[in-house]
Structures are given as structure tokens and as C-alpha cells.
Motif scaffolding. Structure first.
Motif, PDB file in Angstrom:
ATOM      1  N   ALA A   1    -116.684 -23.257  11.754  1.00 43.32           N
ATOM      2  CA  ALA A   1    -117.077 -23.557  13.126  1.00 43.32           C
ATOM      3  C   ALA A   1    -115.879 -23.693  14.056  1.00 43.32           C
ATOM      4  N   ALA A   2    -114.685 -23.618  13.493  1.00 45.71           N
ATOM      5  CA  ALA A   2    -113.476 -23.755  14.305  1.00 45.71           C
ATOM      6  C   ALA A   2    -113.438 -22.662  15.365  1.00 45.71           C
ATOM      7  N   GLU A   3    -112.962 -23.037  16.529  1.00 48.82           N
ATOM      8  CA  GLU A   3    -112.878 -22.074  17.617  1.00 48.82           C
ATOM      9  C   GLU A   3    -111.943 -20.940  17.230  1.00 48.82           C
ATOM     10  N   LYS A   4    -112.394 -19.731  17.447  1.00 46.35           N
ATOM     11  CA  LYS A   4    -111.606 -18.547  17.071  1.00 46.35           C
ATOM     12  C   LYS A   4    -110.928 -17.999  18.326  1.00 46.35           C
TER      13      LYS A   4
ATOM     14  N   VAL B   1     -98.939 -18.729  -8.265  1.00 46.29           N
ATOM     15  CA  VAL B   1     -99.835 -18.888  -7.108  1.00 46.29           C
ATOM     16  C   VAL B   1     -99.056 -18.682  -5.818  1.00 46.29           C
ATOM     17  N   ALA B   2     -97.899 -19.345  -5.708  1.00 42.34           N
ATOM     18  CA  ALA B   2     -97.076 -19.223  -4.504  1.00 42.34           C
ATOM     19  C   ALA B   2     -96.576 -17.792  -4.311  1.00 42.34           C
ATOM     20  N   ASP B   3     -96.149 -17.153  -5.403  1.00 38.78           N
ATOM     21  CA  ASP B   3     -95.648 -15.784  -5.318  1.00 38.78           C
ATOM     22  C   ASP B   3     -96.750 -14.798  -4.933  1.00 38.78           C
ATOM     23  N   SER B   4     -98.004 -15.180  -5.166  1.00 44.30           N
ATOM     24  CA  SER B   4     -99.138 -14.340  -4.775  1.00 44.30           C
ATOM     25  C   SER B   4     -99.488 -14.499  -3.299  1.00 44.30           C
ATOM     26  N   GLY B   5     -98.751 -15.389  -2.618  1.00 46.30           N
ATOM     27  CA  GLY B   5     -98.998 -15.607  -1.204  1.00 46.30           C
ATOM     28  C   GLY B   5    -100.106 -16.592  -0.924  1.00 46.30           C
ATOM     29  N   ILE B   6    -100.437 -17.416  -1.916  1.00 49.80           N
ATOM     30  CA  ILE B   6    -101.515 -18.400  -1.761  1.00 49.80           C
ATOM     31  C   ILE B   6    -100.915 -19.780  -1.526  1.00 49.80           C
ATOM     32  N   GLU B   7    -101.373 -20.443  -0.473  1.00 46.51           N
ATOM     33  CA  GLU B   7    -100.958 -21.811  -0.183  1.00 46.51           C
ATOM     34  C   GLU B   7    -101.950 -22.760  -0.846  1.00 46.51           C
ATOM     35  N   LEU B   8    -101.459 -23.615  -1.728  1.00 42.70           N
ATOM     36  CA  LEU B   8    -102.316 -24.473  -2.553  1.00 42.70           C
ATOM     37  C   LEU B   8    -102.363 -25.900  -2.014  1.00 42.70           C
ATOM     38  N   PHE B   9    -103.593 -26.384  -1.809  1.00 36.63           N
ATOM     39  CA  PHE B   9    -103.856 -27.773  -1.449  1.00 36.63           C
ATOM     40  C   PHE B   9    -104.674 -28.409  -2.569  1.00 36.63           C
TER      41      PHE B   9
ATOM     42  N   SER C   1     -91.670 -33.555   1.238  1.00 36.05           N
ATOM     43  CA  SER C   1     -92.442 -33.458   2.471  1.00 36.05           C
ATOM     44  C   SER C   1     -93.556 -32.416   2.346  1.00 36.05           C
ATOM     45  N   TYR C   2     -93.229 -31.268   1.771  1.00 34.22           N
ATOM     46  CA  TYR C   2     -94.234 -30.222   1.564  1.00 34.22           C
ATOM     47  C   TYR C   2     -95.344 -30.724   0.643  1.00 34.22           C
ATOM     48  N   ALA C   3     -94.957 -31.366  -0.442  1.00 35.11           N
ATOM     49  CA  ALA C   3     -95.939 -31.873  -1.405  1.00 35.11           C
ATOM     50  C   ALA C   3     -96.887 -32.870  -0.760  1.00 35.11           C
ATOM     51  N   GLN C   4     -96.365 -33.754   0.065  1.00 30.01           N
ATOM     52  CA  GLN C   4     -97.198 -34.762   0.713  1.00 30.01           C
ATOM     53  C   GLN C   4     -98.221 -34.137   1.646  1.00 30.01           C
ATOM     54  N   ARG C   5     -97.849 -33.059   2.307  1.00 30.60           N
ATOM     55  CA  ARG C   5     -98.775 -32.392   3.232  1.00 30.60           C
ATOM     56  C   ARG C   5     -99.875 -31.643   2.505  1.00 30.60           C
ATOM     57  N   HIS C   6     -99.669 -31.359   1.231  1.00 33.80           N
ATOM     58  CA  HIS C   6    -100.624 -30.533   0.485  1.00 33.80           C
ATOM     59  C   HIS C   6    -101.441 -31.306  -0.543  1.00 33.80           C
ATOM     60  N   LEU C   7    -101.284 -32.627  -0.583  1.00 35.19           N
ATOM     61  CA  LEU C   7    -102.040 -33.453  -1.512  1.00 35.19           C
ATOM     62  C   LEU C   7    -102.888 -34.461  -0.732  1.00 35.19           C
TER      63      LEU C   7
ATOM     64  N   THR D   1    -109.879 -34.515   8.308  1.00 39.84           N
ATOM     65  CA  THR D   1    -108.445 -34.579   7.989  1.00 39.84           C
ATOM     66  C   THR D   1    -108.035 -33.409   7.107  1.00 39.84           C
ATOM     67  N   VAL D   2    -108.833 -33.142   6.074  1.00 39.23           N
ATOM     68  CA  VAL D   2    -108.530 -32.037   5.160  1.00 39.23           C
ATOM     69  C   VAL D   2    -108.592 -30.705   5.901  1.00 39.23           C
ATOM     70  N   SER D   3    -109.660 -30.482   6.646  1.00 44.29           N
ATOM     71  CA  SER D   3    -109.825 -29.200   7.323  1.00 44.29           C
ATOM     72  C   SER D   3    -108.721 -28.961   8.349  1.00 44.29           C
ATOM     73  N   ARG D   4    -108.319 -30.016   9.045  1.00 39.13           N
ATOM     74  CA  ARG D   4    -107.268 -29.869  10.053  1.00 39.13           C
ATOM     75  C   ARG D   4    -105.945 -29.467   9.404  1.00 39.13           C
ATOM     76  N   ARG D   5    -105.601 -30.131   8.291  1.00 38.12           N
ATOM     77  CA  ARG D   5    -104.314 -29.845   7.672  1.00 38.12           C
ATOM     78  C   ARG D   5    -104.305 -28.477   6.991  1.00 38.12           C
ATOM     79  N   VAL D   6    -105.411 -28.126   6.352  1.00 36.66           N
ATOM     80  CA  VAL D   6    -105.489 -26.816   5.698  1.00 36.66           C
ATOM     81  C   VAL D   6    -105.444 -25.688   6.731  1.00 36.66           C
ATOM     82  N   SER D   7    -106.000 -25.951   7.911  1.00 40.04           N
ATOM     83  CA  SER D   7    -106.087 -24.922   8.942  1.00 40.04           C
ATOM     84  C   SER D   7    -104.773 -24.694   9.680  1.00 40.04           C
ATOM     85  N   LEU D   8    -103.805 -25.579   9.511  1.00 40.51           N
ATOM     86  CA  LEU D   8    -102.529 -25.412  10.198  1.00 40.51           C
ATOM     87  C   LEU D   8    -101.842 -24.141   9.734  1.00 40.51           C
ATOM     88  N   PRO D   9    -101.122 -23.444  10.645  1.00 39.07           N
ATOM     89  CA  PRO D   9    -100.407 -22.224  10.260  1.00 39.07           C
ATOM     90  C   PRO D   9     -99.388 -22.494   9.167  1.00 39.07           C
TER      91      PRO D   9
END
Length: 218
Positions: free
Chosen positions: A56-59, A153-161, A187-193, A210-218
């Protein structure tokens, strides 16, 4: 006769054609015995809320978001719904998901995600994200093997949360899961857990936002 085009390939081409940005998000629910039937049903409700927020996020500027949902335990990772923009369809498939009640194999879950998310290719503009339910505990896993799979996973271009529920967790494995293979990057780990005390807490307050906002960040 031409070979059939896989759903993943079709989605990738749709994302790439005329789009400035496209994000494919796969949510993998933990369906192991340690979760339990009641908690699994709670996680399904949470995932529906989460998927609705994503879709539902604005596109803006041609941005497209697609969400898929699967589950894993020990022997049978399952894609309940491939990537889609149709929330009604996605919600229905989540509701139909049946609790597996087996052990836990997080390595297999991550490999399944690599195989299920279409490759981003060169300059396609497609972002690939995996939201994984895990407490860090898993059968047949060592930290060395886990770190290797995380790097894959990272080498495949997937960002894991990772969403971790409860206090019976393997902290070392959790830190490895969200490290993308760089354990020194705290810092990276904290943003993804994401952590919650129990499954009912998934549905309290604005946690799904909170989860959707952080996952949706570029």
C-alpha cells in the motif's frame, strides 16, 4: 518449442521495463515445532499486516513493490505465494498456509530464498530483500557454515532482515545472520535485526510499521 518463462523471470522483466525502481520482498515464516501452531497463526496475521504496508506504500516515480511469502522448517521450504502486487491474493494464500511442525533448517531457508527471488541482473534497478523469522537456532549448523551462507545471500544481491521472537535465542547466530559476512559492522547488524519478547507482541502497537519502514528504506 520455446521454453516456458518462469514466474520469477517474468516478474523481473516487468520490474525492469520502464521502471526507475523495483523492490521484490520475500517473507519467510518459521514453521518449526519450537514455534507452535498458535504462534504460527499469529505470525501469519503479522505477515499480512506487513505485506499490506509494503504493497500500500505510495509508489513514486515508477517505483514498484512485489511481495512473496513462504515458510520453512527442516525439510520442506514452501513458497505460499510468489511475488505479487495483489494483496487480496497474497492474504488468501497466507491464510491457507499449513503449519509444518518440524525441526529448523535456516541454511535451507536462505538457499530457498536465493532460488526464489529472481536475479537482479545488470543495471536492472531491482532490489531484492528477504525478511526471515529466526531465533538463530537451527539443526546441523555451525557458525562457519552459517557465515558462508550469509555471504552467499549477500553476494546474490539480497538484503537480509531478521525478526527474532522470544528470549530463547542463539545470539551468535543472530549476529551472523544480519552481518552480511561483516561481523565488525555493528551498525548495519542493528538496522537489520528486529526483536520482540513473544509472538503476541508482533501484533501490538506499531511494530509492523517499524519493520516495514526499515525494510523499505533504500
Amino acid at each position: 518449442m520455446d521454453a516456458p518463462i518462469s514466474p520469477g523471470t517474468r516478474l523481473l522483466s516487468m520490474c525492469s521495463a520502464g521502471r526507475t525502481s523495483c523492490t521484490n520482498i520475500l517473507v519467510m515464516m518459521d514453521s518449526s515445532a519450537s514455534v507452535g501452531q498458535k504462534n504460527f497463526e499469529t505470525s501469519k496475521t503479522f505477515v499480512k499486516h506487513l505485506a499490506e504496508r509494503f504493497l500500500a506504500a505510495e509508489k513514486k516515480g515508477g517505483v514498484t513493490v512485489r511481495v512473496g511469502v513462504g515458510q520453512y522448517s527442516q525439510s520442506n521450504p514452501r513458497l505460499e505465494q510468489p511475488l505479487t502486487t495483489n494483496f487480496t491474493l497474497l492474504s488468501s494464500k497466507i491464510e491457507e498456509a499449513q503449519f509444518q511442525n518440524e525441526g529448523t533448517d535456516v541454511l535451507q531457508a536462505m538457499q530457498f530464498a536465493i532460488n526464489s527471488l529472481p536475479s537482479r541482473g545488470d543495471a536492472s534497478g531491482v532490489k531484492r530483500k528477504l525478511v526471515l523469522f529466526s531465533d538463530g537456532r537451527s539443526q546441523r549448523v555451525t557458525n562457519v557454515v552459517l557465515e558462508k551462507r550469509v555471504r552467499e545471500v549477500a553476494d546474490s544481491g539480497i538484503e537480509l532482515f531478521v525478526i527474532s521472537v522470544g528470549n530463547q535465542v542463539n545470539e551468535v547466530n543472530l549476529r551472523t545472520l544480519v552481518s552480511r559476512g561483516r561481523l565488525q559492522d555493528i551498525s548495519y547488524a542493528q538496522r537489520h535485526l528486529f526483536r520482540v519478547a513473544d509472538y503476541p507482541s508482533l501484533l501490538r502497537g506499531v511494530f509492523h510499521q517499524t519493520v516495514s519502514r526499515r525494510v523499505s528504506l533504500p
